[in-house]
Structures are given as structure tokens and as C-alpha cells.
Design a protein around this motif. Structure first.
Motif, short mmCIF file in Angstrom:
data_model
loop_
_atom_site.label_atom_id
_atom_site.label_comp_id
_atom_site.label_asym_id
_atom_site.label_seq_id
_atom_site.Cartn_x
_atom_site.Cartn_y
_atom_site.Cartn_z
N ALA A 182 -2.69 -19.21 9.81
CA ALA A 182 -2.52 -18.16 8.81
C ALA A 182 -1.84 -16.96 9.44
CB ALA A 182 -3.86 -17.75 8.21
N ASP A 183 -1.19 -16.16 8.61
CA ASP A 183 -0.57 -14.91 9.03
C ASP A 183 -1.27 -13.75 8.34
OD1 ASP A 183 1.37 -16.01 10.70
OD2 ASP A 183 2.76 -16.33 9.03
N VAL A 184 -1.59 -12.72 9.11
CA VAL A 184 -2.20 -11.50 8.57
C VAL A 184 -1.41 -10.32 9.11
CG1 VAL A 184 -4.28 -10.11 8.36
CG2 VAL A 184 -4.48 -12.60 8.52
N ASP A 185 -0.65 -9.67 8.24
CA ASP A 185 0.14 -8.50 8.61
C ASP A 185 -0.31 -7.32 7.76
OD1 ASP A 185 1.53 -10.37 10.07
OD2 ASP A 185 3.14 -10.56 8.60
N GLY A 186 -0.36 -6.14 8.37
CA GLY A 186 -0.82 -5.01 7.58
C GLY A 186 -0.54 -3.68 8.23
N ILE A 187 -1.01 -2.65 7.55
CA ILE A 187 -0.88 -1.27 8.02
C ILE A 187 -2.19 -0.56 7.76
CG2 ILE A 187 0.09 -0.53 5.80
CD1 ILE A 187 1.77 1.52 7.36
N GLU A 188 -2.58 0.30 8.70
CA GLU A 188 -3.78 1.10 8.50
C GLU A 188 -3.48 2.54 8.88
OE1 GLU A 188 -6.30 -1.18 11.05
OE2 GLU A 188 -5.80 0.00 12.83
N ALA A 189 -4.05 3.45 8.14
CA ALA A 189 -3.83 4.87 8.39
C ALA A 189 -5.13 5.61 8.16
CB ALA A 189 -2.75 5.42 7.46
N SER A 190 -5.35 6.67 8.94
CA SER A 190 -6.55 7.48 8.78
C SER A 190 -6.25 8.91 9.19
CB SER A 190 -7.70 6.92 9.63
OG SER A 190 -7.38 6.98 11.01
N ALA A 191 -7.05 9.83 8.66
CA ALA A 191 -6.87 11.25 8.99
C ALA A 191 -8.18 11.99 8.78
CB ALA A 191 -5.78 11.87 8.13
N ARG A 192 -8.43 12.99 9.61
CA ARG A 192 -9.50 13.96 9.44
C ARG A 192 -8.88 15.33 9.58
NH1 ARG A 192 -14.70 12.61 9.54
NH2 ARG A 192 -15.30 14.63 10.41
N TRP A 193 -9.19 16.23 8.63
CA TRP A 193 -8.49 17.50 8.59
C TRP A 193 -9.46 18.64 8.24
CZ3 TRP A 193 -3.66 18.08 10.26
CH2 TRP A 193 -3.06 19.34 10.10
N PRO A 194 -9.73 19.53 9.20
CA PRO A 194 -10.55 20.71 8.87
C PRO A 194 -9.80 21.60 7.87
CG PRO A 194 -10.39 20.38 11.25
CD PRO A 194 -9.37 19.49 10.63
N THR A 195 -10.44 21.94 6.79
CA THR A 195 -9.81 22.78 5.77
C THR A 195 -10.00 24.25 6.13
OG1 THR A 195 -11.78 23.04 4.39
CG2 THR A 195 -10.48 21.01 4.10
N PRO A 196 -9.29 25.15 5.44
CA PRO A 196 -9.49 26.58 5.69
C PRO A 196 -10.89 27.09 5.35
CG PRO A 196 -7.40 26.17 4.57
CD PRO A 196 -8.15 24.89 4.55
N VAL A 242 -14.51 19.62 6.04
CA VAL A 242 -13.54 18.70 6.62
C VAL A 242 -13.20 17.63 5.59
CG1 VAL A 242 -13.13 17.00 8.44
CG2 VAL A 242 -14.45 19.08 8.94
N ALA A 243 -11.90 17.37 5.41
CA ALA A 243 -11.43 16.30 4.54
C ALA A 243 -11.10 15.08 5.39
CB ALA A 243 -10.21 16.74 3.75
N PHE A 244 -11.32 13.90 4.84
CA PHE A 244 -11.00 12.67 5.58
C PHE A 244 -10.50 11.62 4.61
CE2 PHE A 244 -15.41 12.13 4.25
CZ PHE A 244 -15.45 10.82 3.80
N GLY A 245 -9.80 10.66 5.15
CA GLY A 245 -9.32 9.56 4.33
C GLY A 245 -8.80 8.44 5.21
N ASN A 246 -8.75 7.25 4.65
CA ASN A 246 -8.17 6.11 5.36
C ASN A 246 -7.68 5.10 4.35
OD1 ASN A 246 -10.07 3.57 5.21
ND2 ASN A 246 -11.44 5.33 5.47
N LEU A 247 -6.73 4.28 4.76
CA LEU A 247 -6.17 3.24 3.91
C LEU A 247 -5.78 2.06 4.78
CD1 LEU A 247 -5.06 2.36 1.08
CD2 LEU A 247 -2.85 3.25 1.84
N THR A 248 -6.13 0.85 4.34
CA THR A 248 -5.69 -0.38 4.97
C THR A 248 -5.05 -1.26 3.90
OG1 THR A 248 -7.51 -0.28 6.56
CG2 THR A 248 -6.40 -2.40 6.30
N TYR A 249 -3.84 -1.74 4.20
CA TYR A 249 -3.11 -2.57 3.23
C TYR A 249 -2.52 -3.77 3.97
CZ TYR A 249 0.30 -4.14 -0.20
OH TYR A 249 1.03 -4.91 -1.09
N HIS A 250 -2.76 -4.97 3.43
CA HIS A 250 -2.22 -6.18 4.03
C HIS A 250 -0.97 -6.61 3.28
CE1 HIS A 250 -6.50 -6.61 5.53
NE2 HIS A 250 -5.76 -6.63 6.62
N PHE A 251 0.16 -6.63 3.99
CA PHE A 251 1.39 -7.11 3.39
C PHE A 251 1.27 -8.59 3.05
CE2 PHE A 251 2.72 -3.78 6.48
CZ PHE A 251 3.09 -2.82 5.56
N ARG A 252 0.62 -9.32 3.92
CA ARG A 252 0.32 -10.73 3.66
C ARG A 252 -0.93 -11.12 4.43
NH1 ARG A 252 4.70 -14.41 7.03
NH2 ARG A 252 4.59 -13.27 9.01
N TYR A 253 -1.65 -12.07 3.86
CA TYR A 253 -2.81 -12.68 4.52
C TYR A 253 -2.90 -14.11 4.00
CZ TYR A 253 -5.05 -10.85 0.23
OH TYR A 253 -5.36 -10.52 -1.08
#
Length: 752
Positions: free
Chosen positions: A605-619, A624-635
Motif C-alpha cells: 500500500a501507499d500512504v502519502d500525506g501532509i501534516e501541519a500544526s501551530a501554537r500561537w500566543p495571542t495578544p 494561546v491558539a492552536f491547530g493542526n491538520l493531517t490530510y492523506h493524498f492517498r492511502y
């Protein structure tokens, strides 16, 4: 053993671009290298969940602590108020499905059991855990088998961080429980870490539906009933919901004791014991069917009106059964030692023992009643012993070498015994089946680190060689008799890893890596024999003693950023090729009534993807704001010699998209968090043809968006009150079973 056990709590400076003032960055134990390094500049995609984040989430189970980690899909028994269960399908990391392909450790000691490679979700001592390191990508080069998707390492606290705290709480579904945490370093130099917890619940009465298809054949004989609810199966075929199997009350307990002592400033010794146990029981089912007298109906042939059409259902007692009572127990012991030599080199060693037993009772189909009659008890005691030694030496100003070896001894002895009363596990009789085996593993590894500070480049290169020996047996004491002994055989695996890190700016780190990893076949995969009765048909899972390892080859590129005031961001793109995946083949000895299957290494099998994350102290101070995303182009399944029709289908137990976003607040007496979490649709284990496409029905694995919130108020330096709410919007959704609606847990704690 991990180099990670040394540096938690230290710091190293980094700088914002154009700013001469340092930003304090926490140094991490880099699980990916067995060598300490700053967070920025790690050669891997790493997420750290620290104690403050754990406190904000107030986790009751493993999944509550890890739900906002990118690339990690967690479900079922690992989350909140759901009843406990085996870790076989609890988590998938970076699109590589199921727990046995991810290495889970506590302070560097593997806790994947010798049975299947799953974990006991109750076995993580969350009250003692100070931080969690999640390293994504293949890491067999340092840690051997199971690290295909990556490594999750739970690090417990130090006695130097003294605390005494007691907690008590209650919540929805009649949850209640309490915990104790004690850490202290005495004047003699002896340190102690002690934690203990207990929780129980009456269970969710709406979790487990009874859903039936229309009975085959014609005729109008049967009891006329009302209360049938039309629905569908996950593949869209018509079904009828007729009741629930009843709540499954559960209880769980966990304890950890570790003793710390330093006979000299250069030497640290740790020894301890861990215990974890859960039990799941049962409550009477609830039939929605009513006959002409208004009495509930649980068995027999029934007739009902379906929009003007008279239909038949064939009910059996087994429709209402659950495989309970059931439970699981871990007994864990460990010894760790660290010695620092003059010149900066360091030796680390550990020995760990894990005893696990996952057991459950089942009724004998066609004979047993709901709470009486014969059945069988399956007990699966297994153990693993792990010994590990690692030497880290700075050989030059810019060269560090890590080398070592590991040993593992694993053993499984399964027994299936008769029960004269299947709901009473004390009524065991004759032994029906026994099977099991052993696996011995020896390994050596080496990693070379080269740091070229003048150009901001670091290079890591290493490999590990694993050599396995295994043998087993399977016996059946009823016709047809079976007494098979599988001779000792061996196999080996080489796992390389290379990574390069470039820091072009003081706040940017760019990395690329290639690695290979594997999962050796578990003892249950090799020697387990299971017979499942499905009405008039029987399904037999035969032992598969010739299985080899599953493998992955992976390449990734990524970038990490450290901004002013503690902001973080990370982006990674990865490509993975899974080889020699295990699928089951139908054997030619099958008949019309008995289907026999055996597992083989036939899939890719092939598993290709992208993952992103961030933590950001607000004013806003403390927010603190945070977020993440994982997306598989194919699996996608690329080949499968057992069933070529699955080629091009999606891997099971992998969502295409997962993500979360939220805020954390911690200032003065108040702290809290709100998170919105999204999980895409999943094809469940066994649905290799991807037929389960319908959402919102029993048996489906829905896409869903949930809101979770937590709030803490510190009354004074001693007293604190916590409130956690799962599924805040009371969303109805299914992950096979219906998941709990809005549920809350409130806890009062006192810190001495």
C-alpha cells in the motif's frame, strides 16, 4: 533505553530574526535520536504534550491526552467515558493503521503486549505522566519492531518535583473515581514517585444496538410485533433496529511506584512496578419489540408491518449477547540505570517486564440463554522481557555516536476452556483449545550525529539489525483433534535511517529524512487459532506460522518554526510504501459450512500525506491558539495476492482528514481550553472492499466534528476544581457503536 530520561525541564536559547534577545525554548528528549537536542532542529516531526496541556485537558484515558496531536487518529476505548477494551484498534499514526504498528512506551519501556502488539489503554499512569513525546515516521532504526508509524513515549515525573495531591470526581454515565499522586526526594537521597487511581461507570445503555436483516424464506408464521425501527447497514442494505444489548458497566484501576536513587552525582538508578486492570460487565438488554399483550419479545420469529408490507425477522438469544464479562490486566516492572563518564559520554541501561492477560467470556450459540447456560472462557496470558543498553559518546566537537543493543523474550499461552455458566468465570471445566509460542529477538544499533555549526547543518545516519527466532504450538481437544508443533525458525531485518537538518535562520529549521521500519508478526498472528460460529456456518482462523515482518519505507521533508513569545509551527510532507502487509487467504480445505483462512504477507500500500500544526500566543495575556491538520493524498492498496479486487481501495482504519483547532487559557486563578476536532470517514477493519459508505447507522465509522471543553478554577494554593465536557454539542455519531452524547466529569483536588 531512551536518552529522553535525562533532560526534561532544561532549556536552551533560540532567537527571533532581527532580535538579540533569546527566546527560551524547552530542550526535548528527542526520542527520534536517543540523544538530547533542542526542539528546534530536531531531525523528526515531533509533538510534545507537556504537563500544562495535560492539566488543561484533564485526561481520563490515553486518547484524551493525545486528541490534538497531528497525524494521530485515536478512537474507541482510548477516549473519555467509553468502556475500556483491547488496544488492537485504538490508534493509527501517520496513516499506518492500528496500534500494533506504532510503538508505545512508558519511560522508554515498550508496553505493546506480546499477544497482538496492542496496548492496554488503562495501563498509562496519566497522573504520573509529565509529558508525552510523539515522534512520527519509521523508527525501527533505533527501537526495532512496531515503530512503523512512529513512537509515542509517556514520560513520568521526577521526585525532585515534589507534590502530594488527591483528587475525587464524578460525571455522566455514573462515572466516579479518585486518584493519589505523591512525589518526594528525601534527605537520604532516595526519591519516590507514587500514583494510584480508580474509576468506574454504569456504562452507556444506548451504545450497542441490536440490528437485524429480514429473515430468508417466506411464510406468515410468527408473533406479530410493534416497535421495529427501519434503518440500514453501513453498506446501505436494509436493516431493522429492534433494541439495545444493554449497558456495559466498567471499572478500571492503575498504580505506579518508582524509587529513584543516585549513589554518586554521575549515577542514577530507578526501579519500580506498575499495575493496571479493567473489567467490563453487563446489564440486561432492552427489546423495543412488543407483542399483542405489550410484553417484550427477545427470541423467535416475529412479523411486523413495514409501510404496508408484512416482513419477518428471526430472533435468537445470541442477538442480545455481549462478550462479557471481560477484562485485561498489566503487571509491569522495570529497572533503569544511567552513568555519566568524564569526557561527556553516557551509558544507559534498562530491563523491563510486562505481564499482560486479556480475557473474555462467550456463550455457546444455540444453547446458552442471556444470563445462563454453557459457554467458554478465553484467557491469553502473555509476557515480554526487554533489555536495552545504549552508549552515547561525543567523539569530537561536532561528532556524537550512539550505539547499543537490545534483547527481547516474548511468550504467549492461550487457553479456551468450557464454562458451565458462561456469565460466571468461576465455572470453568475442560480445556477446549490451547495455542501459543515464543519469540526471541536480539538487536544491535548505531547512530552517528554530525553537527556542522558553521553552516547550520546536522546529519544523522544509523541502522539497526534485528534477528528473531520463534516457535509455537496449537492443540484442539475435540473433533477434529489437533496437536501441532511448529518448529523453530528464524528471520532478520535491517532498518536504516538517515536525516539532514538545516537551520538557515535562528528561528527556522528545515529537515529531510529517509527511513525503513517493520513490525514482526505477533505471536497471535503466528500461532493463534480461533473458531467463530456464525449460525449454521463456522469460520476458522488457522495458525500462520510462516509469517514474516510487515515493512515500510518512508521519505519526508518538513520545516519547523519558533517565533517570539513561544509561538511554534510545523509542516511536513511524507511518502510511505507499506510492503508485505498481512491478509488472510481462504484455504482449499474449506467446505460449505466451514470456512478456513490463513494469514500471508501478500499486500502492498501507499500512504502519502501532509501534516501541519501551530501554537500561537495571542495578544490577550494567557490565551494561546492552536491547530493542526493531517490530510492523506492517498492511502491505497497497491497489491493484494489474496484478493486482487481490493487493489485501488482505501486502507482500513485510516481517515483521509483529521484536524483540530482551539484555544487554551491560563492566567491567575482560571485556566481552560476549548477544542473543535474533526475526523473523516473510516473504512473499518475487514472492509477491504470499502463497502461501508453509509453514515449515521450502527456499525458505521462516521465522519464527525466534536467540541470538547475544560475549565479549572484554583480556589487557593491547595484547592482546585476541574470540569471537562466531551461532545459539548451532543452530537449523535457512530464509531461502530453509538458514541456517548454530551458527557461531563467534575473533579475536586487538594494539593498539600
Amino acid at each position: 533505553m531512551l536518552a529522553a530520561l535525562a533532560l526534561a525541564g532544561t532549556s536552551t536559547p533560540a532567537f527571533a530574526e532581527g532580535d538579540d534577545e533569546p527566546i527560551t525554548l524547552e530542550s526535548v528528549v528527542v526520542t527520534a535520536t536517543r540523544s538530547p537536542a533542542a526542539e528546534l532542529g530536531s531531525p523528526a516531526s515531533v509533538t510534545i504534550v507537556d504537563r500544562q496541556q495535560l492539566d488543561l485537558r484533564n485526561p481520563l484515558r490515553l486518547g484524551d491526552a493525545l486528541a490534538d496531536v497531528p497525524g494521530l487518529y485515536v478512537r474507541g476505548a482510548a477516549l473519555g467515558p467509553a468502556f475500556p477494551g483491547t488496544g488492537q484498534g485504538v490508534l493509527s499514526l501517520r496513516g499506518i493503521p492500528r496500534t500494533p504498528r506504532t510503538l508505545v512506551m512508558i519511560d522508554g519501556q515498550p508496553v505493546n503486549n506480546a499477544l497482538t502488539g496492542g496496548i492496554n489503554v488503562v495501563g498509562i499512569p496519566l497522573d504520573s505522566v509529565q509529558r508525552v513525546e510523539v515522534v512520527r515516521g519509521p523508527y525501527s532504526a533505533l527501537y526495532g519492531g512496531a515503530a512503523m508509524g512512529g513512537v509515542v513515549n509517556f514520560l513520568t515525573g521526577s521526585p525532585d518535583d515534589a507534590v502530594t495531591e488527591v483528587r475525587a470526581g464524578a460525571g455522566s454515565l455514573a462515572q466516579r473515581g479518585g486518584s493519589l499522586l505523591y512525589r518526594e526526594r528525601y534527605a537520604s537521597g532516595l526519591g519516590i514517585v507514587l500514583s494510584a487511581s480508580y474509576r468506574e461507570s454504569d456504562g452507556d445503555p444506548d451504545c450497542c444496538y441490536v440490528v437485524k436483516p429480514v429473515a430468508r424464506g417466506g411464510g406468515t408464521a410468527g408473533t406479530l410485533v410493534t416497535g421495529v425501527n427501519p434503518t440500514t447497514a453501513p453498506d446501505g442494505s436494509p436493516r431493522y433496529w429492534i433494541g439495545t444489548q444493554g449497558a456495559r458497566p466498567w471499572s478500571q484501576s492503575n498504580a505506579l511506584l518508582s524509587l529513584h536513587y543516585s549513589p554518586s552525582p554521575a549515577t542514577t538508578l530507578v526501579a519500580g512496578f506498575g499495575y493496571a486492570d479493567y473489567a467490563v460487565r453487563y446489564r440486561p438488554p432492552d427489546s423495543y419489540l412488543r407483542d399483542a399483550a405489550g410484553a417484550p419479545v427477545y427470541a423467535g420469529t416475529v412479523l411486523f408491518d413495514d409501510a404496508g408490507t408484512l416482513r419477518r425477522l428471526a430472533l435468537q438469544q445470541t442477538d442480545w449477547f455481549t462478550a462479557t464479562p471481560a477484562g485485561e490486566r498489566d503487571l509491569r516492572s522495570f529497572v533503569r540505570a544511567t552513568h555519566r563518564f568524564d569526557g561527556g559520554s553516557e551509558l544507559r541501561a534498562q530491563v523491563g517486564l510486562l505481564h499482560n492477560n486479556l480475557w473474555f467470556a462467550q456463550a455457546r450459540p444455540g444453547v446458552a440463554q442471556y444470563d445462563s447456560g454453557p459457554g467458554n472462557l478465553t484467557e491469553q496470558p502473555n509476557r515480554r522481557i526487554d533489555a536495552d543498553v545504549a552508549w552515547r559518546a561525543p567523539l569530537a566537537a561536532n561528532w556524537v555516536l550512539v550505539a547499543g543493543g537490545s534483547l527481547n523474550w516474548s511468550r504467549l499461552d492461550r487457553t479456551i476452556s468450557e464454562l458451565s455458566a458462561w456469565r460466571n468465570t468461576d465455572t470453568t471445566g475442560a480445556t477446549l483449545n490451547t495455542d501459543g509460542g515464543r519469540t526471541d529477538n536480539a538487536a544491535v544499533f548505531v547512530q552517528s550525529e554530525h553537527h556542522f555549526d558553521d553552516v547550520g547543518v546536522s546529519v544523522y545516519a544509523g541502522a539497526r539489525f534485528d534477528y528473531f527466532k520463534t516457535d509455537g504450538y496449537a492443540r484442539q481437544n475435540f473433533a477434529p483433534l489437533l496437536d501441532a508443533t511448529y518448529p523453530r525458525r528464524s528471520f532478520d531485518q535491517v532498518s536504516p535511517k538517515v536525516a539532514i537538518v538545516w537551520e538557515p535562520l535562528r528561528w527556522v529549521s528545515v529537515r529531510a529524512s529517509y527511513g525503513e521500519a517493520f513490525r514482526p508478526p505477533a505471536l497471535f498472528d503466528l500461532y493463534g487459532r480461533t473458531v467463530v460460529g456464525t449460525g449454521a456456518a463456522t469460520l476458522v482462523y488457522e495458525p500462520s506460522p510462516n509469517l514474516g515482518p510487515e515493512r515500510v519505507k518512508a521519505f519526508e521533508v518538513g520545516a519547523d518554526f519558533a517565533f517570539e513569545r513561544g509561538g511554534r509551527a510545523s509542516l511536513t510532507v511524507y511518502r510511505q510504501r507499506l510492503e508485505d502487509l498481512i491478509y488472510r487467504r481462504k484455504l482449499p480445505t474449506s467446505t460449505e459450512t466451514v470456512t478456513r483462512t490463513q494469514a500471508e504477507n501478500v499486500g502492498m500500500a501507499d500512504v502519502d500525506g501532509i501534516e501541519a500544526s501551530a501554537r500561537w500566543p495571542t495578544p490577550i495575556g494567557g490565551l494561546v491558539a492552536f491547530g493542526n491538520l493531517t490530510y492523506h493524498f492517498r492511502y491505497d492498496i497497491r497489491s493484494n495476492d489474496v484478493d486482487p479486487a481490493t487493489v485501488g481501495k482505501k486502507l482500513t482504519d485510516v481517515p483521509r482528514t483529521t484536524g483540530s483547532a482551539g484555544i487554551e487559557y491560563n492566567r491567575n486563578a482560571w485556566s481552560g481550553m476549548v477544542a473543535v476536532r474533526y475526523v473523516d470517514h473510516v473504512f473499518p477493519s475487514g472492509d477491504d472492499m470499502n463497502t461501508n459508505t453509509y453514515q449515521g447507522v450502527f456499525g458505521s465509522y462516521d465522519r464527525y466534528t466534536l467540541v470538547t471543553a475544560g475549565l479549572t478554577y484554583r480556589i487557593d494554593p491547595h484547592w482546585r476544581v476541574n470540569l471537562t465536557v466531551d461532545n459539548l454539542t451532543d452530537r449523535t455519531y457512530f464509531v461502530s457503536n453509538r458514541q456517548p452524547g454530551r458527557s461531563a466529569f467534575a473533579e475536586l483536588s487538594y494539593r498539600f
